[in-house]
Scaffold this motif. Structure first.
Motif, mmCIF file in Angstrom:
data_model
loop_
_atom_site.group_PDB
_atom_site.id
_atom_site.type_symbol
_atom_site.label_atom_id
_atom_site.label_comp_id
_atom_site.label_asym_id
_atom_site.label_seq_id
_atom_site.Cartn_x
_atom_site.Cartn_y
_atom_site.Cartn_z
ATOM 1 N N GLN A 50 0.825 -1.201 0.000
ATOM 2 C CA GLN A 50 0.000 0.000 0.000
ATOM 3 C C GLN A 50 0.863 1.256 0.000
ATOM 4 O O GLN A 50 0.742 2.106 -0.852
ATOM 5 C CB GLN A 50 -0.935 0.011 1.218
ATOM 6 N N ASP A 51 1.773 1.347 0.970
ATOM 7 C CA ASP A 51 2.662 2.510 1.057
ATOM 8 C C ASP A 51 4.115 2.030 0.971
ATOM 9 O O ASP A 51 4.572 1.690 -0.098
ATOM 10 C CB ASP A 51 2.344 3.311 2.333
ATOM 11 N N GLY A 88 5.234 -0.693 2.460
ATOM 12 C CA GLY A 88 5.313 -2.158 2.646
ATOM 13 C C GLY A 88 5.870 -2.561 4.008
ATOM 14 O O GLY A 88 6.277 -3.710 4.217
ATOM 15 N N ALA A 89 5.881 -1.612 4.959
ATOM 16 C CA ALA A 89 6.472 -1.907 6.279
ATOM 17 C C ALA A 89 5.711 -3.009 7.005
ATOM 18 O O ALA A 89 6.318 -3.891 7.619
ATOM 19 C CB ALA A 89 6.481 -0.629 7.131
ATOM 20 N N THR A 107 3.961 -5.550 5.894
ATOM 21 C CA THR A 107 4.292 -6.873 5.353
ATOM 22 C C THR A 107 5.712 -7.272 5.746
ATOM 23 O O THR A 107 5.973 -8.434 6.088
ATOM 24 C CB THR A 107 4.115 -6.853 3.819
ATOM 25 N N ALA A 145 -5.817 -9.171 6.237
ATOM 26 C CA ALA A 145 -7.094 -9.144 5.515
ATOM 27 C C ALA A 145 -6.837 -9.247 4.020
ATOM 28 O O ALA A 145 -6.018 -8.510 3.469
ATOM 29 C CB ALA A 145 -7.847 -7.855 5.826
ATOM 30 N N CYS A 176 -1.651 -10.882 0.344
ATOM 31 C CA CYS A 176 -2.613 -10.063 1.108
ATOM 32 C C CYS A 176 -2.061 -8.677 1.407
ATOM 33 O O CYS A 176 -2.361 -8.104 2.451
ATOM 34 C CB CYS A 176 -2.972 -10.756 2.418
ATOM 35 N N GLY A 220 -1.529 -4.504 0.754
ATOM 36 C CA GLY A 220 -2.426 -3.413 0.367
ATOM 37 C C GLY A 220 -3.570 -3.237 1.350
ATOM 38 O O GLY A 220 -3.771 -4.065 2.233
ATOM 39 N N THR A 221 -4.301 -2.142 1.155
ATOM 40 C CA THR A 221 -5.363 -1.789 2.099
ATOM 41 C C THR A 221 -6.743 -2.060 1.526
ATOM 42 O O THR A 221 -7.025 -1.723 0.380
ATOM 43 C CB THR A 221 -5.261 -0.285 2.455
ATOM 44 N N ILE A 222 -7.588 -2.652 2.354
ATOM 45 C CA ILE A 222 -9.008 -2.815 2.027
ATOM 46 C C ILE A 222 -9.762 -1.956 3.034
ATOM 47 O O ILE A 222 -9.641 -2.165 4.249
ATOM 48 C CB ILE A 222 -9.440 -4.286 2.134
ATOM 49 N N SER A 267 -12.590 -1.556 4.532
ATOM 50 C CA SER A 267 -13.805 -1.954 5.253
ATOM 51 C C SER A 267 -13.398 -2.827 6.428
ATOM 52 O O SER A 267 -12.299 -3.391 6.433
ATOM 53 C CB SER A 267 -14.753 -2.749 4.350
ATOM 54 N N PHE A 322 -3.126 3.210 10.722
ATOM 55 C CA PHE A 322 -3.791 4.505 10.944
ATOM 56 C C PHE A 322 -5.154 4.422 10.252
ATOM 57 O O PHE A 322 -5.256 3.827 9.162
ATOM 58 C CB PHE A 322 -3.038 5.653 10.261
ATOM 59 N N ASN A 332 0.322 6.257 6.307
ATOM 60 C CA ASN A 332 1.122 7.053 5.359
ATOM 61 C C ASN A 332 1.269 8.505 5.801
ATOM 62 O O ASN A 332 2.175 9.200 5.355
ATOM 63 C CB ASN A 332 0.560 6.948 3.936
ATOM 64 N N ILE A 333 0.396 8.975 6.671
ATOM 65 C CA ILE A 333 0.470 10.367 7.128
ATOM 66 C C ILE A 333 1.850 10.602 7.756
ATOM 67 O O ILE A 333 2.294 9.817 8.589
ATOM 68 C CB ILE A 333 -0.637 10.682 8.166
ATOM 69 N N THR A 348 6.248 4.130 4.682
ATOM 70 C CA THR A 348 5.242 3.968 5.737
ATOM 71 C C THR A 348 5.737 4.669 7.006
ATOM 72 O O THR A 348 6.897 4.479 7.401
ATOM 73 C CB THR A 348 5.021 2.469 6.074
#
Ligand SMILES: Cc1cc2nc3c(=O)[nH]c(=O)nc-3n(C[C@H](O)[C@H](O)[C@H](O)COP(=O)(O)OP(=O)(O)OC[C@H]3O[C@@H](n4cnc5c(N)ncnc54)[C@H](O)[C@@H]3O)c2cc1C
Length: 355
Positions: free
Chosen positions: A109-110, A112-113, A115, A133, A157, A159-161, A163, A219, A294-295, A302
């Motif tokens: 997602q960002d 990869g930290a 994972t 997830a 798995c 990346g971000t989902i 929900s 986050f 990511n903020i 990350t």
């Protein structure tokens, strides 16, 4: 006890039992489920000692439902992270703050930290499984909590989902099947559910002292109701199954399609936000070992907040194993995180004061 006392006591106890029968799960249903505060973590389902509560999927929302007989033990209410939600701190206690990037070549997602930390913990046998997830194979972008035990499964798995995923229930299943050391990735609300299980006298970890869990929080400004998110996209002509990636960064919600992308200010998606998020004040996940988002970091990195000695050990171990590169975060970046946390709190208090 003398017989005549006993019959009187039994009678009162019977009345009390009848009353509390309506109290325990009903209280949870009335205060948390019916109001929309439920975060769909499944800790009430997992915690029920008589398996009287099931997580029913209704229109792809997970709804704890009484399907057996409630014995009024109150554990479901005690385990619920939304039952008495009061938090005063902004980002909680941190030992150090970093920007981290994985050196492995796979999607992420960002930076990869998350994972990378899990890979290190699995490979070094610090944990037997990691609960993450993944996308459902039948319903695109519906998160399914999954226990993974090697890096191939882990890389599937990434990346971000956006929900709620039932990672807490999946973790409990793992312990019930005999595991003793797991890591769990989740948003602050999931991690709060685990913290409740660690700190409450009837909590899972107080009862099963062999079990230990490493907590990684993501986050989270808000999570989305799956059906409402699907509808939001559909109203804009986007079929969720065509989405390759979702992202929230810099106040924008972005979807990547095959050869195009579309963004909206996050606040335009308020109608699709999970109702439980309006009860949350915790951006970073203060009850975790490591918090990741990511903020505060540049694109492709990350932000990692280290909160515990074990969290420090995992960061250092992942670094020493050559899986990541890391730089200490500047104070101004931590301020950016704190300001975002304040933004989330402001949103919460405004909402509460209008009630
Ligand atoms: C609902 C939600 C909202 C978020 N909002 C923000 C935000 O506003 N600002 C911000 O800075 N960051 C936010 N994040 C976190 C961010 O999207 C990244 O997950 C984080 O930066 C870690 O990136 P990474 O590259 O290190 O993770 P990766 O290495 O790609 O790993 C991500 C891990 O998270 C797991 N995962 C994905 N979705 C879920 C889920 N729903 N529940 C539990 N585990 C999951 C994956 O299985 C994977 O193991 C949010 C995450 C979620 C789930």
């Amino acid at each position: 006890m003398p017989h005549d006392y006993k019959s009187t006591v039994d009678e009162i106890q019977k009345v009390l039992k009848e009353k509390t029968k309506r109290y325990a799960f009903k209280k949870l249903e009335r205060e948390v489920i019916a109001t929309g505060a439920c975060i769909e973590c499944g800790s009430c389902v997992a915690g029920c000692p008589v398996d009287a509560i099931s997580g029913k999927r209704i229109e792809n929302k997970y709804i704890p439902t009484l399907t057996g007989e409630c014995t009024s033990c109150g554990i479901c209410y005690a385990m619920c992270p939304r039952a008495f939600a009061i938090q005063n701190e902004l980002i909680g206690n941190i030992k150090s703050a970093w920007k981290v990037r994985s050196l492995r070549e796979h999607q992420r997602q960002d930076g990869g930290a998350v994972t990378a930390f899990l890979e290190f913990m699995l490979e070094s046998k610090m944990i037997e499984a990691a609960v993450v997830a993944c996308q459902s194979s039948e319903i695109p972008w519906l998160p399914i909590a999954k226990r993974v035990t090697d890096k191939v499964q882990l890389y599937d798995c990434v990346g971000t989902i956006y929900s709620h995923a039932q990672v807490v229930s999946e973790m409990i299943e793992g312990f019930k099947e005999g595991l003793s050391k797991q890591a769990v990735v989740g948003t602050a609300c999931n991690i709060d559910a685990i913290e409740r299980m660690e700190s409450h006298p009837a909590g899972f970890f107080t009862v099963d002292t062999e079990a230990s869990v490493f907590k990684i929080s993501l986050f989270c400004m808000e999570s989305f109701n799956y059906a409402d998110l699907t509808k939001f996209l559909k109203d804009d002509g986007i079929d969720i199954q065509d989405v390759k990636r979702f992202e929230i960064a810099g106040g924008q919600f972005t979807v990547n399609l095959d050869d195009s992308e579309k963004s909206w200010p996050v606040k335009e998606l308020d109608s699709a936000a999970a109702t439980s998020c309006s009860y949350c004040q915790d951006l970073t996940g203060m009850n975790s070992d490591l918090s990741c988002g990511n903020i505060g970091s540049d694109e492709g990195w990350t932000t990692v907040l280290v909160r515990t000695a074990l969290g420090e050990k995992v960061l250092q171990g992942t670094l020493d194993a050559g899986i990541i590169e890391a730089e200490q975060l500047e104070a101004k970046s931590v301020r950016t995180v704190a300001n975002s946390a304040r933004f989330k709190k402001n949103k919460y208090y405004k909402l509460r004061s209008s009630h």
